[in-house]
Scaffold this motif. Sequence first.
Motif, mmCIF file in Angstrom:
data_model
loop_
_atom_site.group_PDB
_atom_site.id
_atom_site.type_symbol
_atom_site.label_atom_id
_atom_site.label_comp_id
_atom_site.label_asym_id
_atom_site.label_seq_id
_atom_site.Cartn_x
_atom_site.Cartn_y
_atom_site.Cartn_z
ATOM 1 N N VAL A 252 0.874 -1.275 -0.327
ATOM 2 C CA VAL A 252 0.507 -0.059 -0.105
ATOM 3 C C VAL A 252 0.664 1.545 0.270
ATOM 4 O O VAL A 252 0.484 2.451 -0.150
ATOM 5 N N ASN A 253 1.693 1.069 0.109
ATOM 6 C CA ASN A 253 2.923 2.571 0.458
ATOM 7 C C ASN A 253 4.077 2.390 -1.227
ATOM 8 O O ASN A 253 5.365 3.115 -0.784
ATOM 9 N N GLU B 130 -1.028 -5.731 -6.369
ATOM 10 C CA GLU B 130 -1.536 -4.734 -5.662
ATOM 11 C C GLU B 130 -3.054 -4.750 -5.032
ATOM 12 O O GLU B 130 -3.658 -5.687 -4.847
ATOM 13 N N SER B 131 -3.528 -4.028 -3.896
ATOM 14 C CA SER B 131 -4.273 -3.800 -3.138
ATOM 15 C C SER B 131 -5.512 -3.797 -3.926
ATOM 16 O O SER B 131 -5.663 -3.243 -4.982
ATOM 17 N N ASN C 272 -9.099 0.543 -2.912
ATOM 18 C CA ASN C 272 -8.414 1.869 -2.431
ATOM 19 C C ASN C 272 -9.184 1.672 -1.534
ATOM 20 O O ASN C 272 -8.191 2.402 -0.123
ATOM 21 N N TYR D 280 -8.548 -0.278 1.375
ATOM 22 C CA TYR D 280 -7.629 -0.504 1.474
ATOM 23 C C TYR D 280 -6.612 -0.420 1.642
ATOM 24 O O TYR D 280 -5.869 -0.002 2.650
ATOM 25 N N SER D 281 -6.178 0.105 1.048
ATOM 26 C CA SER D 281 -5.009 0.984 0.478
ATOM 27 C C SER D 281 -4.920 2.099 1.603
ATOM 28 O O SER D 281 -3.997 1.921 2.402
ATOM 29 N N GLN D 282 -6.375 2.987 1.400
ATOM 30 C CA GLN D 282 -6.164 4.252 2.351
ATOM 31 C C GLN D 282 -6.529 3.276 3.736
ATOM 32 O O GLN D 282 -5.347 4.398 5.125
ATOM 33 N N ARG E 250 -2.352 1.541 4.934
ATOM 34 C CA ARG E 250 -1.485 2.461 4.669
ATOM 35 C C ARG E 250 -1.569 3.379 6.071
ATOM 36 O O ARG E 250 -0.459 4.319 6.971
#
Length: 430
Positions: A383-384, A413-414, A417, A419-421, A424
């Motif tokens: 995620v980073n 990739e995640s 979004n 999950y990414s947010q 992170r």
Amino acid sequence: MSRSIKVCQQHIEQVKLAVKRSGFPRQKDLAENLQLSLATISNFLNGRPVDYLNFYEICQKLGLELDRIADFEVHNANDSFQTLDLETEQAPITLFQEESEIKTSNYIERPPIESHCYETIVQPGSLLRIKASKRMGKTWLINNIIHQAQKQNYITVRLSLLLADGTVLKNLDEFLRWFCIVVCRQLKLSPQLDDYWEKGLGSNYNCTLYFEEHLLAQIDRPLVLCLDEVDRIFSYSEIAEDFLGMLRAWHEEAKSRQMWRKLRLILAHSTEAYIPLNINRSPFNVGLGIELPEFTSEQIQELSRRQGLNLDTSQILELMDLVGGHPYLVQRAIYYLNTQKISLVKLLQEADTESGIYNDHLRGHLYNLKQYPELAVAMKKIVNTANSVQLEPNQIFKLQSLGLVKLHGNAIESRCNLYSQYFREHLCNE
């Protein structure tokens, strides 16, 4: 890492009281609120194993302390990682209910997947492989396939390999004996296993002989045998290699032997098999392979319409920007928009926060990751990092099992979004 967990027997009455205390008159009300199936809620309340994430979300909703009521014997039965979900029917209740509760009008088809599955299962000796990440609607699709088979007057047996506990998975012989007995009991036949199990012939041969001379010989109609959660055995390489090779051999036998043409196999799993399999013994390169995709914008629009919402194209694209077309996450949003009268703007703004509609879901994933620091570190890296991330194959398998990532070729990739947010921010110290 086993992700199956259950309530201790001495706490069952406590958790049942917590349901009504929390304002849910019926199990169905709790299931609908959490968007889990009745089977999952019933398993939880009766001390049967459920998926770890589901267990966490139910505890949060009922105000129960997971560490106090959980029986960790199931969770720690094996140190290896398993893709568990007694599926169990983790998908949204209005989309992927159990067969007895199917509401056809709420099922969103993903053409031409359904028709291909129905066409395959009527072919003698066929093998159908269904790959679907967590909460993608695998259960609903399997239910529909089995329903179609039953309409053809076929005999159907469905077995989740999650039911194979540690004692069964000690060795190949124990596992295959368990497999034969369970299938036999579902067919309501007397097992008589010892009459066919001879020393010196080998476990695979004994199992094959048993199916041919005892099971298939006693039925006069096609048998659809669905093995769900095949991932369960991937961590047991000695069992997996021989068992999967045997299933491939059964499929091949149907090409030349009438008896085996009665059998139609369905293998359902969440991830690719990361164990090395000889290409001539693998069931994953024969038959028909199906991978469930995410919903398209048109399918989401149709789903929202059936739920009584009138989301326009721009609103659907906003939602998809956050959660993609993931069926569970999409349905959860539509459920709250429809029943809680929350605005889409507020829902999107609060989605990755403690007050958002995905709070329990996200915290459950976070809790799971933190039990296995190497996975938390891997997810943090994903995620980073803007560019492609290199991970160990086993780490990819585990994150896929959790439903947190997706692959595009060699790039990982995640999944969305959301999950990414969330990760992170919450994995910043890992």
